[in-house]
Design an enzyme around this catalytic site. Structure first.
Site, PDB file in Angstrom:
ATOM      1  N   ASN A   1       6.071  -2.181 -10.860  1.00  0.00           N
ATOM      2  CA  ASN A   1       6.415  -3.182 -11.866  1.00  0.00           C
ATOM      3  C   ASN A   1       5.684  -4.467 -11.487  1.00  0.00           C
ATOM      4  O   ASN A   1       6.094  -5.175 -10.583  1.00  0.00           O
ATOM      5  CB  ASN A   1       7.939  -3.387 -11.882  1.00  0.00           C
ATOM      6  CG  ASN A   1       8.350  -4.529 -12.803  1.00  0.00           C
ATOM      7  OD1 ASN A   1       7.556  -4.997 -13.621  1.00  0.00           O
ATOM      8  ND2 ASN A   1       9.591  -4.985 -12.668  1.00  0.00           N
TER       9      ASN A   1
ATOM     10  N   LYS B   1       5.515  -7.135 -13.089  1.00  0.00           N
ATOM     11  CA  LYS B   1       6.167  -8.342 -13.614  1.00  0.00           C
ATOM     12  C   LYS B   1       5.094  -9.229 -14.277  1.00  0.00           C
ATOM     13  O   LYS B   1       4.138  -8.717 -14.835  1.00  0.00           O
ATOM     14  CB  LYS B   1       6.939  -9.069 -12.514  1.00  0.00           C
ATOM     15  CG  LYS B   1       7.873  -8.098 -11.777  1.00  0.00           C
ATOM     16  CD  LYS B   1       8.853  -8.768 -10.882  1.00  0.00           C
ATOM     17  CE  LYS B   1       9.749  -7.698 -10.275  1.00  0.00           C
ATOM     18  NZ  LYS B   1      10.814  -8.258  -9.452  1.00  0.00           N
TER      19      LYS B   1
ATOM     20  N   HIS C   1      15.629  -5.184 -17.582  1.00  0.00           N
ATOM     21  CA  HIS C   1      15.407  -5.667 -16.209  1.00  0.00           C
ATOM     22  C   HIS C   1      16.245  -6.939 -15.997  1.00  0.00           C
ATOM     23  O   HIS C   1      16.366  -7.767 -16.895  1.00  0.00           O
ATOM     24  CB  HIS C   1      13.929  -5.955 -15.981  1.00  0.00           C
ATOM     25  CG  HIS C   1      13.630  -6.185 -14.532  1.00  0.00           C
ATOM     26  ND1 HIS C   1      13.925  -7.363 -13.905  1.00  0.00           N
ATOM     27  CD2 HIS C   1      13.115  -5.364 -13.586  1.00  0.00           C
ATOM     28  CE1 HIS C   1      13.591  -7.266 -12.621  1.00  0.00           C
ATOM     29  NE2 HIS C   1      13.100  -6.059 -12.406  1.00  0.00           N
TER      30      HIS C   1
ATOM     31  N   GLU D   1      15.695  -9.623 -14.547  1.00  0.00           N
ATOM     32  CA  GLU D   1      15.000 -10.897 -14.769  1.00  0.00           C
ATOM     33  C   GLU D   1      15.030 -11.287 -16.244  1.00  0.00           C
ATOM     34  O   GLU D   1      15.040 -12.462 -16.592  1.00  0.00           O
ATOM     35  CB  GLU D   1      13.564 -10.800 -14.227  1.00  0.00           C
ATOM     36  CG  GLU D   1      13.571 -10.872 -12.702  1.00  0.00           C
ATOM     37  CD  GLU D   1      12.438 -10.137 -12.026  1.00  0.00           C
ATOM     38  OE1 GLU D   1      11.470  -9.758 -12.707  1.00  0.00           O
ATOM     39  OE2 GLU D   1      12.538  -9.929 -10.797  1.00  0.00           O
TER      40      GLU D   1
ATOM     41  N   GLU E   1      19.043  -1.264  -9.895  1.00  0.00           N
ATOM     42  CA  GLU E   1      18.421  -2.396  -9.217  1.00  0.00           C
ATOM     43  C   GLU E   1      19.458  -3.484  -8.956  1.00  0.00           C
ATOM     44  O   GLU E   1      19.694  -4.334  -9.828  1.00  0.00           O
ATOM     45  CB  GLU E   1      17.313  -2.980 -10.087  1.00  0.00           C
ATOM     46  CG  GLU E   1      16.139  -2.052 -10.300  1.00  0.00           C
ATOM     47  CD  GLU E   1      14.856  -2.836 -10.493  1.00  0.00           C
ATOM     48  OE1 GLU E   1      13.908  -2.598  -9.741  1.00  0.00           O
ATOM     49  OE2 GLU E   1      14.829  -3.714 -11.372  1.00  0.00           O
TER      50      GLU E   1
ATOM     51  N   GLY F   1      13.312  -8.718  -4.880  1.00  0.00           N
ATOM     52  CA  GLY F   1      12.438  -9.786  -4.377  1.00  0.00           C
ATOM     53  C   GLY F   1      13.029 -10.565  -3.222  1.00  0.00           C
ATOM     54  O   GLY F   1      12.551 -11.653  -2.896  1.00  0.00           O
TER      55      GLY F   1
ATOM     56  N   SER G   1      13.281  -4.602  -3.273  1.00  0.00           N
ATOM     57  CA  SER G   1      12.667  -4.753  -1.946  1.00  0.00           C
ATOM     58  C   SER G   1      12.239  -3.431  -1.316  1.00  0.00           C
ATOM     59  O   SER G   1      12.356  -3.237  -0.106  1.00  0.00           O
ATOM     60  CB  SER G   1      13.600  -5.532  -1.004  1.00  0.00           C
ATOM     61  OG  SER G   1      13.852  -6.823  -1.520  1.00  0.00           O
TER      62      SER G   1
HETATM   63  P1  PGA Z   1      10.890  -6.094  -5.773  1.00  0.00           P
HETATM   64  O1  PGA Z   1      11.211  -5.978  -7.341  1.00  0.00           O
HETATM   65  O2  PGA Z   1      10.322  -4.765  -5.329  1.00  0.00           O
HETATM   66  O3  PGA Z   1       9.923  -7.209  -5.648  1.00  0.00           O
HETATM   67  O4  PGA Z   1      12.203  -6.360  -5.092  1.00  0.00           O
HETATM   68  C1  PGA Z   1      11.714  -4.781  -7.886  1.00  0.00           C
HETATM   69  C2  PGA Z   1      11.945  -4.927  -9.377  1.00  0.00           C
HETATM   70  O5  PGA Z   1      12.431  -5.995  -9.799  1.00  0.00           O
HETATM   71  O6  PGA Z   1      11.654  -4.020 -10.169  1.00  0.00           O
END
Ligand code: PGA
Length: 250
Positions: free
Chosen positions: A8, A10, A94, A96, A165, A171, A210
């Site tokens: 992903n 982003k 997601h 976010e 998630e 992150g 992560s």
């Molecule tokens: P990350 O993000 O691997 O940077 O923690 C995962 C995601 O939000 O899909």
């Protein structure tokens, strides 16, 4: 069940960098028994598809969609438009988007339904916040999100993927322990089988938050974890190639 690893990106990589990423990634040696996808920004879909050709690896995906196929919805992108890029999948819900744009479970379900109608597999994201986890509400929250996000959504291995998630793990460099992930995935599996019957046991449930090349093997080998969704550790195509090899050693 074949394991699934999705990158992903982003909000990274416009068309120029997206094309370069795909070309670099396609030089990586990849495990044949692994399904690999890459979720790219809408503006980079054309470049990604052009660099990929019709090849199947990685599978091309988007990060969001609107639920109508056309109309007065300024700024939105429809499932029919995504279909022109012969996408395999699209992320929906997601955290976010839920946090920054107020996306609700109801919107997520409308998006997932619309994607399935267009023949694109939705990857429905769910997960609790840190405060909810601290209150011991993880399973309650995830079950409620699933129930609402999957309203009207078909469920079988080909037409749906669930991504667990935990918001606090995204992150943050603080991944959810494989044991905790196993427990949540088990509850998700139970909910899917309850809703869809036997086909519910073929729906892949992937973990995100992560994940990197060092910890990926632990997740992928955990019961009920059918793959991973990778943010930061997918930005470098060679590092992501290494992560894919670590996920499923040949
Ligand atoms: P990350 O993000 O691997 O940077 O923690 C995962 C995601 O939000 O899909």
């Amino acid at each position: 069940m074949r394991k699934l690893v999705i990158a992903n990106w982003k909000m990274h990589y416009g068309p120029v960098k997206a094309g370069a990423w795909i070309r670099a990634f396609r030089r990586e040696r990849l495990p044949k028994d692994l399904d690999i996808g890459v979720a790219v920004p809408h503006v980079s879909l054309a470049a990604a598809r052009a660099s990929l050709g019709r090849a199947g690896v990685p599978l091309l995906g988007a990060q969001d969609v609107f639920w109508a196929n056309d109309g007065a919805f300024t700024g939105e992108i429809s499932p029919a438009m995504l279909k022109e890029f012969t996408l395999s999948f699209c992320l929906v819900g997601h955290s976010e988007r839920r946090i920054n744009l107020g996306e609700t479970d109801e919107m997520v379900s409308k998006k997932a339904v619309a994607l399935q109608k267009a023949g694109i597999q939705p990857v429905v994201c769910v997960g609790e916040t840190e405060a909810q986890k601290k209150k011991g509400e993880t399973l309650k929250v995830v079950r409620a999100q699933l129930a609402a996000c999957l309203a009207g959504v078909k469920g079988d291995g080909a037409s749906l993927v669930i991504a667990y998630e935990p918001v606090w793990a995204i992150g943050s460099g603080r991944p959810c322990s494989p044991l905790d992930a196993k427990n949540v995935h088990e509850a998700i599996r139970e909910a899917l089988v309850k809703k869809y019957g036997k086909p519910g046991s073929d729906i892949r449930i992937i973990y995100g938050g992560s994940v990197d090349a060092r910890n990926v093997a632990e997740y992928v080998s955990t019961t009920h974890v059918d793959g991973v969704l990778v943010g930061s550790a997918s930005l470098d195509p060679r590092a992501f190639g290494m992560l894919c090899r670590a996920a499923l050693p040949a």
